[in-house]
Design a protein around this motif. Sequence first.
Motif, PDB file in Angstrom:
ATOM      1  N   GLU A  70       0.834  -1.208   0.000  1.00  0.00           N
ATOM      2  CA  GLU A  70       0.000   0.000   0.000  1.00  0.00           C
ATOM      3  C   GLU A  70       0.869   1.259   0.000  1.00  0.00           C
ATOM      4  OE1 GLU A  70      -3.402   0.411  -0.132  1.00  0.00           O
ATOM      5  OE2 GLU A  70      -3.440  -1.740  -0.580  1.00  0.00           O
ATOM      6  N   ASN A  74       0.467   4.333  -2.603  1.00  0.00           N
ATOM      7  CA  ASN A  74      -0.161   5.565  -2.128  1.00  0.00           C
ATOM      8  C   ASN A  74       0.779   6.712  -1.801  1.00  0.00           C
ATOM      9  OD1 ASN A  74      -2.707   4.337  -2.309  1.00  0.00           O
ATOM     10  ND2 ASN A  74      -2.478   3.436  -0.284  1.00  0.00           N
ATOM     11  N   CYS A  75       2.059   6.471  -1.764  1.00  0.00           N
ATOM     12  CA  CYS A  75       3.011   7.533  -1.428  1.00  0.00           C
ATOM     13  C   CYS A  75       3.880   7.808  -2.653  1.00  0.00           C
ATOM     14  CB  CYS A  75       3.857   7.121  -0.224  1.00  0.00           C
ATOM     15  SG  CYS A  75       4.922   8.445   0.362  1.00  0.00           S
TER      16      CYS A  75
END
Length: 157
Positions: A70, A74-75
């Motif tokens: 994740e 997401n970053c």
Amino acid sequence: MQTILIPTSFQLKSFDCISTISRQFKGQEISILFTHMFKLSDSISDLLMLSRRVKEYEYVSEDFYRECHELKLNCAEVKSVGIEFFYGGTLAAFKNFLETHEVDFILDPVSCNCTPLNKSSIDPSVLINRANLPILELQKISHQENFSEKKELEEVN
């Protein structure tokens, strides 16, 4: 790309520092290397089997792997996430490990939630403080910055 070693005991709390790190490296690509340190065994059979070690990976939960995945999704700053174990107790061995993994920064062990996994775990600060690499200290976020970030998130949603 900057590679940052994060000492960890593979708890989900280890991800708490990532948002601050990504703010400190905003606009730059970073690679995260979660690492736990073990002293080398005195047993010759343990040393012979070292390259085949998988026992330590049992300490890494499925939730931790999922959170790593994740994080990459997401970053924006995070381009890769790795999980490694360091086996040794000497500064020379640790410097070789850092060089092999092309580590540029080490997160200050005070900022980490790194507890021993077993009796072979070692305190990471002993080697980290002598490694001659920049130790990354997490910058405190001001209340105004935190408010601005929350407002931006609300506007996106």
